[in-house]
Design an enzyme around this catalytic site. Sequence first.
Site, PDB file in Angstrom:
ATOM      1  CD  GLU A 175      33.382 -21.652-123.669  1.00 46.15           C
ATOM      2  OE1 GLU A 175      32.735 -20.855-123.437  1.00 46.15           O
ATOM      3  OE2 GLU A 175      33.289 -22.226-124.576  1.00 46.15           O
ATOM      4  CB  CYS A 220      37.321 -27.135-119.956  1.00 39.95           C
ATOM      5  SG  CYS A 220      37.040 -27.866-121.520  1.00 39.95           S
ATOM      6  CB  CYS A 250      37.293 -23.980-134.088  1.00 43.74           C
ATOM      7  SG  CYS A 250      37.967 -25.491-134.484  1.00 43.74           S
ATOM      8  CB  CYS A 284      30.947 -27.604-132.610  1.00 44.99           C
ATOM      9  SG  CYS A 284      32.091 -26.737-131.565  1.00 44.99           S
ATOM     10  CB  CYS A 316      32.402 -26.428-128.185  1.00 44.56           C
ATOM     11  SG  CYS A 316      33.809 -26.155-129.088  1.00 44.56           S
TER      12      CYS A 316
HETATM   13  N1  SAH Z   1      38.726 -29.305-131.454  1.00 43.36           N
HETATM   14  C1  SAH Z   1      39.020 -30.235-130.296  1.00 43.36           C
HETATM   15  C2  SAH Z   1      38.668 -29.614-128.918  1.00 43.36           C
HETATM   16  C3  SAH Z   1      37.424 -28.676-128.740  1.00 43.36           C
HETATM   17  S1  SAH Z   1      35.745 -29.293-128.587  1.00 43.36           S
HETATM   18  C4  SAH Z   1      38.064 -31.440-130.773  1.00 43.36           C
HETATM   19  O1  SAH Z   1      37.419 -31.405-131.458  1.00 43.36           O
HETATM   20  O2  SAH Z   1      38.139 -32.441-129.899  1.00 43.36           O
HETATM   21  C5  SAH Z   1      35.821 -30.735-127.197  1.00 43.36           C
HETATM   22  C6  SAH Z   1      34.789 -31.632-127.484  1.00 43.36           C
HETATM   23  O3  SAH Z   1      33.552 -31.078-127.347  1.00 43.36           O
HETATM   24  C7  SAH Z   1      34.915 -32.196-128.835  1.00 43.36           C
HETATM   25  O4  SAH Z   1      34.728 -33.662-128.398  1.00 43.36           O
HETATM   26  C8  SAH Z   1      33.707 -31.596-129.393  1.00 43.36           C
HETATM   27  O5  SAH Z   1      33.052 -32.465-130.400  1.00 43.36           O
HETATM   28  C9  SAH Z   1      32.670 -31.450-128.109  1.00 43.36           C
HETATM   29  N2  SAH Z   1      31.520 -30.374-128.408  1.00 43.36           N
HETATM   30  C10 SAH Z   1      31.263 -29.539-129.244  1.00 43.36           C
HETATM   31  N3  SAH Z   1      30.210 -29.054-129.238  1.00 43.36           N
HETATM   32  C11 SAH Z   1      29.482 -30.058-128.317  1.00 43.36           C
HETATM   33  C12 SAH Z   1      28.193 -29.688-128.180  1.00 43.36           C
HETATM   34  N4  SAH Z   1      27.302 -28.854-128.563  1.00 43.36           N
HETATM   35  N5  SAH Z   1      27.563 -30.700-127.273  1.00 43.36           N
HETATM   36  C13 SAH Z   1      28.509 -31.750-127.006  1.00 43.36           C
HETATM   37  N6  SAH Z   1      29.694 -31.744-127.286  1.00 43.36           N
HETATM   38  C14 SAH Z   1      30.334 -30.830-127.952  1.00 43.36           C
END
Ligand code: SAH
Length: 409
Positions: A97, A138, A145, A152, A367
């Site tokens: 996505e 984004c 992952c 996440c 995510c």
């Molecule tokens: N792997 C990388 C980038 C992907 S996620 C990283 O961890 O930075 C990007 C951001 O979204 C990260 O900070 C992740 O922790 C956050 N994220 C993932 N799932 C989420 C959710 N359900 N609610 C809020 N933030 C979330």
Amino acid sequence: MPPKRVLNPQSIFDQASVEEAFEELKIRPQHLHSLYSNLILRSATDYDEIVDFPKKAKDYLSQNYVLSTSKVIHKKVSKSGDTIKLVVRLQDGLEVESVIMFYEPLSLKPAPENDEASEGETKPKLVADGTSRRATLCISSQVGCQMACTFCATGTMGIQGNLTAAEIVEQLMHARKEADIRNVVFMGMGEPLNNYKNVTQAVKLMIDSRYFGLKPSRVTVSTVGVIPYILKLATDLPKVSLALSLHAPNQEIREQLVPSARSYRLDKLMGAIDTYQEKTGNKVFIEYVLLSGVNDLPEHIDELGELLRDRDVTVNLIPWNPIYSPEIEFSAPGAESTEYFKNTLKNKYNIRCTVRQEKGQDVSGACGQLVLETQAQRGANADCGTADIEDLMSPGAREVSPAPKCNIQ
Ligand code: SAH
């Protein structure tokens, strides 16, 4: 290691391979330049559109490359029009996505009656009015992952594969049909630093002033903290921005939320951030997902304040976006505790802090969530939000930003 993907044909945006082929065929480098400037700046869709392009190059490229290996199979515009989510299907059937978040409110008009939806796409009721608006994209770097962060959605998928550099660039190509993309954040699916070579190759094309020409500081690589590659990034792409998904003020809580913290311990990680900052002079963005009762209590604010107070950082608090998964038992924080967290960091510790506001919830961008959702029930709504990434990017970031969210992150 992610499963290896067998891909054929190749994408024209696999620049390294095209460059190599041109060298072998003794095609002059100027033609490589005119190829990409035509594709990117003039949106050429045929090699015949490129002036003085050698027949040898045309023939070779037509036989061995395609202009896009991926396609948008699902597109959803949020009701407010500030977010567009795209599900992109790759040539081997895997899906990722991308989320487009607009700076200014979108002016929408009703979709024309004859506006056909493509395969798997819900026919939009509203469409953009055609004016080109500046936006942040984004972007995903992997399918799934392997880091398995416990809150996440992508973490629940496991890793299905790395995206090629071309597949990363193609996400930008798709998004540019919808908006004038000024910022790119690697906050979609995947851990970009686990796909370092392809991510950095894609970023180089994005910031190349001859082509996409994005300002390097407006491309942000977000990592959960893969120490060796944070350090390598400081050397390879020092002008590109870095966001660190910290999520916890101490090692113990971090290990519960971010399993990779067992290998990359907090003290070593902060040391790497210091080295990164010494080398690049960049401010680092700290992402901190707020999980009620887990990492948002007053003692956590103090611990985080102590950890970050002498560092050049901006903290971006992200109220957790609930995701569909029976194993996940977190809950989102209330608005009051989020506000308290932010104000305490700011007033007591003098740390710059923004809060990522919910927006575009009706289109679901958390995510990995859009892909999971659309695979389960294409076209249905899901409960999640987005982020005020462009606030995070801009020098004059607002305190609390009533701006878009990229829940994708
Ligand atoms: N792997 C990388 C980038 C992907 S996620 C990283 O961890 O930075 C990007 C951001 O979204 C990260 O900070 C992740 O922790 C956050 N994220 C993932 N799932 C989420 C959710 N359900 N609610 C809020 N933030 C979330």
